[in-house]
Design an enzyme around this catalytic site. Structure first.
Site, short mmCIF file in Angstrom:
data_model
loop_
_atom_site.label_atom_id
_atom_site.label_comp_id
_atom_site.label_asym_id
_atom_site.label_seq_id
_atom_site.Cartn_x
_atom_site.Cartn_y
_atom_site.Cartn_z
N SER A 131 0.86 -1.20 0.00
CA SER A 131 0.00 0.00 0.00
C SER A 131 0.89 1.24 0.00
CB SER A 131 -0.84 0.01 1.28
OG SER A 131 -1.50 1.24 1.43
N TYR A 144 -1.79 -0.57 10.62
CA TYR A 144 -1.91 -0.87 9.19
C TYR A 144 -0.63 -0.43 8.46
CZ TYR A 144 -3.91 -1.05 4.47
OH TYR A 144 -4.15 -1.33 3.13
N1 LIG Z 1 -8.70 -0.39 -1.04
C1 LIG Z 1 -7.62 0.35 -0.94
O1 LIG Z 1 -7.66 1.58 -1.05
C2 LIG Z 1 -6.28 -0.32 -0.72
C3 LIG Z 1 -5.14 0.50 -0.81
C4 LIG Z 1 -3.90 -0.06 -0.60
C5 LIG Z 1 -3.78 -1.40 -0.32
N2 LIG Z 1 -4.90 -2.19 -0.22
C6 LIG Z 1 -4.71 -3.59 0.10
O2 LIG Z 1 -5.31 -4.40 -0.89
C7 LIG Z 1 -5.66 -5.65 -0.31
C8 LIG Z 1 -7.10 -5.97 -0.68
O3 LIG Z 1 -7.95 -5.04 -0.09
P1 LIG Z 1 -9.30 -4.54 -0.76
O4 LIG Z 1 -9.24 -3.07 -0.82
O5 LIG Z 1 -9.58 -5.33 -1.96
O6 LIG Z 1 -10.32 -4.85 0.43
P2 LIG Z 1 -11.50 -5.92 0.58
O7 LIG Z 1 -12.47 -5.78 -0.53
O8 LIG Z 1 -11.96 -5.77 1.97
O9 LIG Z 1 -10.75 -7.32 0.39
C9 LIG Z 1 -9.99 -7.92 1.39
C10 LIG Z 1 -9.89 -9.38 1.06
O10 LIG Z 1 -9.05 -10.04 2.01
C11 LIG Z 1 -9.75 -11.16 2.54
N3 LIG Z 1 -9.27 -11.41 3.89
C12 LIG Z 1 -9.27 -10.57 4.94
N4 LIG Z 1 -8.74 -11.16 6.02
C13 LIG Z 1 -8.38 -12.42 5.64
C14 LIG Z 1 -7.78 -13.51 6.29
N5 LIG Z 1 -7.43 -13.44 7.58
N6 LIG Z 1 -7.56 -14.64 5.59
C15 LIG Z 1 -7.92 -14.73 4.28
N7 LIG Z 1 -8.49 -13.72 3.61
C16 LIG Z 1 -8.72 -12.58 4.28
C17 LIG Z 1 -11.23 -10.75 2.46
O11 LIG Z 1 -12.10 -11.86 2.42
P3 LIG Z 1 -12.92 -12.40 3.71
O12 LIG Z 1 -13.53 -11.20 4.35
O13 LIG Z 1 -13.89 -13.36 3.11
O14 LIG Z 1 -11.89 -13.08 4.54
C18 LIG Z 1 -11.24 -10.08 1.10
O15 LIG Z 1 -11.29 -11.03 0.08
C19 LIG Z 1 -5.40 -5.52 1.19
O16 LIG Z 1 -4.17 -6.13 1.52
C20 LIG Z 1 -5.34 -4.03 1.39
O17 LIG Z 1 -4.55 -3.71 2.51
C21 LIG Z 1 -6.15 -1.67 -0.42
#
Ligand SMILES: NC(=O)c1ccc[n+]([C@@H]2O[C@H](COP(=O)([O-])OP(=O)(O)OC[C@H]3O[C@@H](n4cnc5c(N)ncnc54)[C@H](OP(=O)(O)O)[C@@H]3O)[C@@H](O)[C@H]2O)c1
Length: 240
Positions: A131, A144
């Site tokens: 991130s 985070y």
């Molecule tokens: N959105 C942003 O602005 C952003 C920016 C920078 C980085 N990121 C990173 O991108 C990644 C994906 O995030 P996203 O934005 O796509 O959010 P999201 O839609 O909430 O997706 C998160 C995913 O991780 C899974 N997950 C969470 N905890 C888990 C665990 N303990 N074991 C297995 N799976 C798990 C969730 O599924 P379940 O709930 O079914 O477990 C979901 O599929 C993350 O690492 C986040 O930090 C996001």
């Protein structure tokens, strides 16, 4: 057929990555915690195998690796934000442990498990989703930021260790991406983007991030490892 493990495949960025790889004819093994019934149409896709589990748990990671066998690519996407945004002076040990266990420990030990298989098959590509928080201070979600800075070092360490086996390890740094994770802060970021936070004046999409992951796993950058690619609308540019 090429094979990949994608964590966090149920939602947002992980789901977009899984769909991108499926579209390219890859076989995808996805893990996240929710039940198969809550996966929607992804569960029905040919060449997609769902392993329900928690990346922070050793037994679940082992099950995933055993189910997938030796793979061409691992994409570590699973991640969580703190349940509650609290100032660093009020951050709890419980929240720190929870976020670090998923984002950092899960990424580290799943990579370790998958890398052993990649060494045997003689190559592969690993991509970690960190991130902009890996280098940007947000004092209301320090755990985070710390967890993502850890992911950046995990990338460097494995890139160094695995290069001799033909395995590349790179990182994608998303900026502000519209997913479930950012649902609660839409108004805040709408305002910041409108007021000029980003040169590219829009939210990023999960597909924007999946495109960068695809470039890193498809073999088009064979001499690139330990690198990080920002998918952030130009957030990194210092401006006057
Ligand atoms: N959105 C942003 O602005 C952003 C920016 C920078 C980085 N990121 C990173 O991108 C990644 C994906 O995030 P996203 O934005 O796509 O959010 P999201 O839609 O909430 O997706 C998160 C995913 O991780 C899974 N997950 C969470 N905890 C888990 C665990 N303990 N074991 C297995 N799976 C798990 C969730 O599924 P379940 O709930 O079914 O477990 C979901 O599929 C993350 O690492 C986040 O930090 C996001």
């Amino acid at each position: 057929m090429k094979k990949a493990i994608v964590t966090g495949a149920s939602s947002g960025i992980g789901r977009a990555v899984a769909e991108r790889l499926l579209r390219e004819g890859w076989q995808v093994f996805g893990m996240s915690r929710r039940s198969l019934e809550r996966l929607g149409d992804l569960a029905e896709r040919e060449n997609f195998t769902y392993v329900q589990g928690d990346v922070s748990k050793d037994a679940d990671r082992l099950r995933l690796v055993e189910c997938a066998g030796e793979v061409d690519a691992l994409v570590n996407v699973a991640g969580i934000a703190p349940r509650e945004r609290r100032d660093i002076l009020e951050m709890t040990e419980e929240s720190y442990d929870e976020v670090m266990n998923v984002n950092t420990k899960g990424t580290l030990f799943l990579t370790q498990g998958v890398a052993r298989g990649m060494i045997k098959r003689g190559g592969g590509a690993i991509v970690n989703i960190s991130s902009i928080s890996a280098y940007t201070s947000s004092t209301s979600r320090a755990e985070y930021c710390i967890s993502k800075a850890g992911v950046s070092m995990i990338t460097q360490l494995f890139a160094d260790r695995l290069a001799e086996y033909g395995i590349t390890v790179n990182e994608v740094r998303p900026g502000i991406i519209r997913t479930d994770m950012t649902e609660g802060v839409v108004e805040k970021y709408d305002r910041l983007i409108e007021n000029g936070l980003l040169p590219i004046k829009r939210w990023g999409t999960p597909e924007d991030v999946a495109e960068a992951v695809w470039m890193l796993v498809n073999g088009s950058l064979p001499y690139t490892t330990g690198e990080s690619i920002s998918v952030d609308g130009g957030f990194l540019i210092r401006r006057l």
